[in-house]
Design an enzyme around this catalytic site. Structure first.
Site, PDB file in Angstrom:
ATOM      1  N   ASP A   1       0.840  -1.204   0.000  1.00  0.00           N
ATOM      2  CA  ASP A   1       0.000   0.000   0.000  1.00  0.00           C
ATOM      3  C   ASP A   1       0.876   1.256   0.000  1.00  0.00           C
ATOM      4  O   ASP A   1       0.366   2.376  -0.003  1.00  0.00           O
ATOM      5  CB  ASP A   1      -1.027  -0.007   1.130  1.00  0.00           C
ATOM      6  CG  ASP A   1      -0.396  -0.029   2.510  1.00  0.00           C
ATOM      7  OD1 ASP A   1       0.839  -0.095   2.606  1.00  0.00           O
ATOM      8  OD2 ASP A   1      -1.154   0.022   3.509  1.00  0.00           O
ATOM      9  N   SER A   2       2.207   1.039  -0.069  1.00  0.00           N
ATOM     10  CA  SER A   2       3.109   2.165  -0.350  1.00  0.00           C
ATOM     11  C   SER A   2       2.757   2.783  -1.696  1.00  0.00           C
ATOM     12  O   SER A   2       3.259   3.846  -2.043  1.00  0.00           O
ATOM     13  CB  SER A   2       4.571   1.703  -0.347  1.00  0.00           C
ATOM     14  OG  SER A   2       4.744   0.560  -1.162  1.00  0.00           O
TER      15      SER A   2
ATOM     16  N   ASP B   1      -1.056  -6.116   0.008  1.00  0.00           N
ATOM     17  CA  ASP B   1      -1.333  -5.452   1.293  1.00  0.00           C
ATOM     18  C   ASP B   1      -2.826  -5.244   1.485  1.00  0.00           C
ATOM     19  O   ASP B   1      -3.524  -4.803   0.563  1.00  0.00           O
ATOM     20  CB  ASP B   1      -0.664  -4.065   1.316  1.00  0.00           C
ATOM     21  CG  ASP B   1       0.634  -4.064   2.088  1.00  0.00           C
ATOM     22  OD1 ASP B   1       0.884  -5.010   2.858  1.00  0.00           O
ATOM     23  OD2 ASP B   1       1.401  -3.100   1.910  1.00  0.00           O
TER      24      ASP B   1
ATOM     25  N   LYS C   1      -0.923  -9.319   3.283  1.00  0.00           N
ATOM     26  CA  LYS C   1      -0.136  -8.826   4.419  1.00  0.00           C
ATOM     27  C   LYS C   1      -0.987  -7.832   5.187  1.00  0.00           C
ATOM     28  O   LYS C   1      -1.689  -7.019   4.576  1.00  0.00           O
ATOM     29  CB  LYS C   1       1.159  -8.162   3.937  1.00  0.00           C
ATOM     30  CG  LYS C   1       1.978  -7.541   5.064  1.00  0.00           C
ATOM     31  CD  LYS C   1       3.382  -7.187   4.638  1.00  0.00           C
ATOM     32  CE  LYS C   1       3.508  -5.921   3.853  1.00  0.00           C
ATOM     33  NZ  LYS C   1       3.062  -4.696   4.543  1.00  0.00           N
TER      34      LYS C   1
ATOM     35  N   GLU D   1      -0.960  -5.220   8.878  1.00  0.00           N
ATOM     36  CA  GLU D   1      -0.062  -4.578   9.842  1.00  0.00           C
ATOM     37  C   GLU D   1      -0.523  -4.778  11.278  1.00  0.00           C
ATOM     38  O   GLU D   1      -1.708  -4.604  11.592  1.00  0.00           O
ATOM     39  CB  GLU D   1       0.016  -3.068   9.548  1.00  0.00           C
ATOM     40  CG  GLU D   1       0.681  -2.772   8.222  1.00  0.00           C
ATOM     41  CD  GLU D   1       0.885  -1.281   7.957  1.00  0.00           C
ATOM     42  OE1 GLU D   1       0.666  -0.453   8.858  1.00  0.00           O
ATOM     43  OE2 GLU D   1       1.281  -0.962   6.824  1.00  0.00           O
TER      44      GLU D   1
ATOM     45  N   GLU E   1       9.707  -3.914  10.266  1.00  0.00           N
ATOM     46  CA  GLU E   1      10.065  -2.614   9.679  1.00  0.00           C
ATOM     47  C   GLU E   1      10.658  -1.682  10.724  1.00  0.00           C
ATOM     48  O   GLU E   1      10.061  -1.453  11.789  1.00  0.00           O
ATOM     49  CB  GLU E   1       8.819  -1.978   9.038  1.00  0.00           C
ATOM     50  CG  GLU E   1       9.110  -0.617   8.406  1.00  0.00           C
ATOM     51  CD  GLU E   1       8.072  -0.141   7.412  1.00  0.00           C
ATOM     52  OE1 GLU E   1       7.125  -0.890   7.103  1.00  0.00           O
ATOM     53  OE2 GLU E   1       8.227   1.003   6.937  1.00  0.00           O
TER      54      GLU E   1
END
Ligand code: KIV
Length: 255
Positions: free
Chosen positions: A41-42, A80, A108, A110, A172
């Site tokens: 999602d960057s 993501d 993925k 978070e 991260e």
């Protein structure tokens, strides 16, 4: 395929992961032999130009996953899950299914919310966890896990995420020592970004690796090319050639 990643741990071979958001780049990454493509999602930052990943929607993730799958039919792809799309087990499962249908092999998400990874893995969808700095909820973009209580929390969350079924964990922006400790405790592979050299693999945002921006990024980024100057120079040459009448030539024109 998911099981194979565990073998990397046994063989000591390190995993490579890079982001891609479109078919052309995905095809290049597949051709180069990267192990995993992350449709991160960057894309909110590097593709949409926003200063947060929170703007990314499910529809956009589906669109980019479809494009990446078209360019990289043989590579393991992780997609993501966007911000606030996995707050309840039902919502997480439904949204993970949508991303799988779009073409990724795993999702993925978070941080740790009790029961979410379990629900998604029980539904047959492999989950990559993500701990340390969590861009979707971070207020500041600094190194995480410096304080003892945060170290203990990350360690506990990593173990809990593995227990719930995560097949891999991205770490991260933590100290190398903390990432090493967590990697040694887990049996699933860890993938570091700004987390030192003791993880089982590394991930970078492709635009950072290629030096697409003039400005140097975070300390952990290694630029393997300086494409910002390659691209601006090429475009300047094109502008010059069109303006001077040098492009197109006879050979570049049809009779
Ligand atoms: O969105 C992303 O690209 C990521 C990586 C930075 C790990 O989550």
């Amino acid at each position: 395929m998911k099981q194979e990643f565990r073998k990397y741990r046994e063989t000591g071979k390190r995993l490579t992961m890079l982001t891609a958001y479109d078919a052309g780049m995905a095809a290049l990454l597949e051709q180069a032999g990267v192990d995993i493509i992350l449709v991160g999602d960057s894309l909110g930052n590097v593709f949409q130009g926003a200063d947060t990943t929170r703007v990314v929607t499910m529809e956009q993730m589906e669109y980019h996953i479809r494009a990446v799958r078209a360019g990289a039919p043989h590579t393991f792809i992780i997609g993501d899950m966007p911000y606030r799309t996995y707050e309840t087990a039902d919502e997480a499962v439904a949204n993970a299914r949508r991303l799988r249908t779009a073409g990724c092999d795993a999702v993925k998400l978070e941080g740790y919310i009790k029961g979410i990874v379990k629900a998604v893995t029980d539904a047959g969808i492999p989950v990559c966890a993500h701990i340390g700095l969590l861009p979707q909820t971070a207020e500041t973009f600094t190194v995480r896990g410096k304080e003892e209580d945060e170290k203990i929390r990350f360690q506990a969350e990593a173990e809990e995420l593995q227990r719930e079924g995560a097949f891999m964990t991205v770490i991260e922006c933590t100290s190398s020592a903390l990432a090493k400790d967590i990697s040694e405790t887990l049996s699933v592979p860890t993938i570091g970004i700004g987390a030192g050299n003791a993880c089982d693999g590394q991930v970078l945002v492709i635009n950072d690796l290629l030096g697409m921006k003039e400005k140097k990024g975070a300390k952990f980024v290694r630029r393997y090319a300086e494409l910002h100057s390659v691209i601006t120079n090429a475009v300047r040459s094109y502008i010059g050639d069109v303006r001077s009448g040098n492009y197109p030539s006879e050979a570049e024109s049809y009779r």
